[in-house]
Design a protein around this motif. Sequence first.
Motif, PDB file in Angstrom:
ATOM      1  N   UNK A  75       0.826  -1.207   0.000  1.00 25.19           N
ATOM      2  CA  UNK A  75       0.000   0.000   0.000  1.00 25.19           C
ATOM      3  C   UNK A  75       0.856   1.252   0.000  1.00 25.19           C
ATOM      4  N   UNK A  76       1.922   1.234   0.794  1.00 19.83           N
ATOM      5  CA  UNK A  76       2.844   2.370   0.826  1.00 19.83           C
ATOM      6  C   UNK A  76       3.543   2.535  -0.515  1.00 19.83           C
ATOM      7  N   UNK A  77       4.033   1.431  -1.063  1.00 17.93           N
ATOM      8  CA  UNK A  77       4.721   1.495  -2.363  1.00 17.93           C
ATOM      9  C   UNK A  77       3.768   2.039  -3.424  1.00 17.93           C
ATOM     10  N   UNK A  78       2.549   1.536  -3.460  1.00 16.07           N
ATOM     11  CA  UNK A  78       1.577   1.940  -4.484  1.00 16.07           C
ATOM     12  C   UNK A  78       1.233   3.412  -4.417  1.00 16.07           C
ATOM     13  N   UNK A  79       1.291   3.995  -3.235  1.00 13.68           N
ATOM     14  CA  UNK A  79       0.851   5.384  -3.090  1.00 13.68           C
ATOM     15  C   UNK A  79       1.967   6.375  -2.801  1.00 13.68           C
ATOM     16  N   UNK A  80       3.143   5.888  -2.418  1.00 13.94           N
ATOM     17  CA  UNK A  80       4.190   6.807  -1.975  1.00 13.94           C
ATOM     18  C   UNK A  80       5.533   6.649  -2.683  1.00 13.94           C
ATOM     19  N   UNK A  81       5.763   5.538  -3.341  1.00 12.54           N
ATOM     20  CA  UNK A  81       7.082   5.305  -3.944  1.00 12.54           C
ATOM     21  C   UNK A  81       7.313   6.260  -5.107  1.00 12.54           C
ATOM     22  N   UNK A  82       8.555   6.646  -5.309  1.00 10.52           N
ATOM     23  CA  UNK A  82       8.894   7.604  -6.363  1.00 10.52           C
ATOM     24  C   UNK A  82       8.869   6.995  -7.768  1.00 10.52           C
ATOM     25  N   UNK A  83       8.947   5.670  -7.874  1.00  9.56           N
ATOM     26  CA  UNK A  83       9.035   5.006  -9.176  1.00  9.56           C
ATOM     27  C   UNK A  83       7.660   4.507  -9.624  1.00  9.56           C
ATOM     28  N   UNK A  84       7.239   4.918 -10.823  1.00  7.64           N
ATOM     29  CA  UNK A  84       5.906   4.526 -11.292  1.00  7.64           C
ATOM     30  C   UNK A  84       5.787   3.028 -11.538  1.00  7.64           C
ATOM     31  N   UNK A  85       6.866   2.367 -11.921  1.00 13.30           N
ATOM     32  CA  UNK A  85       6.833   0.914 -12.103  1.00 13.30           C
ATOM     33  C   UNK A  85       6.593   0.185 -10.791  1.00 13.30           C
ATOM     34  N   UNK A  86       7.256   0.644  -9.746  1.00 12.32           N
ATOM     35  CA  UNK A  86       7.034   0.067  -8.419  1.00 12.32           C
ATOM     36  C   UNK A  86       5.586   0.267  -8.006  1.00 12.32           C
ATOM     37  N   UNK A  87       5.073   1.497  -8.195  1.00 12.15           N
ATOM     38  CA  UNK A  87       3.688   1.788  -7.788  1.00 12.15           C
ATOM     39  C   UNK A  87       2.716   0.874  -8.530  1.00 12.15           C
ATOM     40  N   UNK A  88       2.870   0.778  -9.845  1.00 16.68           N
ATOM     41  CA  UNK A  88       1.973  -0.044 -10.652  1.00 16.68           C
ATOM     42  C   UNK A  88       2.016  -1.507 -10.203  1.00 16.68           C
ATOM     43  N   UNK A  89       3.229  -2.047 -10.032  1.00 17.29           N
ATOM     44  CA  UNK A  89       3.347  -3.454  -9.661  1.00 17.29           C
ATOM     45  C   UNK A  89       2.845  -3.728  -8.252  1.00 17.29           C
ATOM     46  N   UNK A 107      -5.474   6.585  -5.946  1.00 18.57           N
ATOM     47  CA  UNK A 107      -4.228   7.329  -5.728  1.00 18.57           C
ATOM     48  C   UNK A 107      -3.170   6.932  -6.756  1.00 18.57           C
ATOM     49  N   UNK A 108      -3.059   5.643  -7.048  1.00 16.90           N
ATOM     50  CA  UNK A 108      -2.098   5.182  -8.053  1.00 16.90           C
ATOM     51  C   UNK A 108      -2.451   5.768  -9.416  1.00 16.90           C
ATOM     52  N   UNK A 109      -3.729   5.818  -9.738  1.00 18.88           N
ATOM     53  CA  UNK A 109      -4.155   6.405 -11.008  1.00 18.88           C
ATOM     54  C   UNK A 109      -3.822   7.892 -11.071  1.00 18.88           C
ATOM     55  N   UNK A 110      -3.994   8.607  -9.962  1.00 20.68           N
ATOM     56  CA  UNK A 110      -3.649  10.036  -9.922  1.00 20.68           C
ATOM     57  C   UNK A 110      -2.168  10.271 -10.187  1.00 20.68           C
ATOM     58  N   UNK A 111      -1.339   9.377  -9.708  1.00 21.77           N
ATOM     59  CA  UNK A 111       0.110   9.521  -9.851  1.00 21.77           C
ATOM     60  C   UNK A 111       0.633   9.017 -11.192  1.00 21.77           C
TER      61      UNK A 111
END
Length: 124
Positions: A75-89, A107-111
């Motif tokens: 949940x933290x990675x999906x919403x807070x990580x700086x890398x979009x690949x990490x967030x998506x995965x 939130x992931x879609x917004x980012x």
Amino acid sequence: MEEALEWDWLGLGRRIYPWDWVYHRHLGQALRLLEEGGAVDAISEALEEVPFEEWEAAVNFALKRHQDEARHFLGWVATMHHDDGWRFNAARHLWENGLLTESIRQRVMELEADPEARAILAEL
């Protein structure tokens, strides 16, 4: 004492992903932090240089053995990580395991800047 604990977790890294020994220490460290309820940014840091396949193996292991901690980390990675690949995965793993909440998906879609990834996220 610390070296003994690290050695035990190194063995876990070997079992999770036996093909590439270079990152076993990182996998073990991340999973130890996860199990101990360590800070999500420290877990992320331990996995930062780990290739995708090893990251996938660690996440899958964590979701099977430590679901609450893994859900919190993802949940933290999906919403807070700086890398979009990490967030998506991270969002993908949450969805595949029935753990993706609407607020995290939104939130992931917004980012997300990539239209194709946004379309996939919209369908989750």
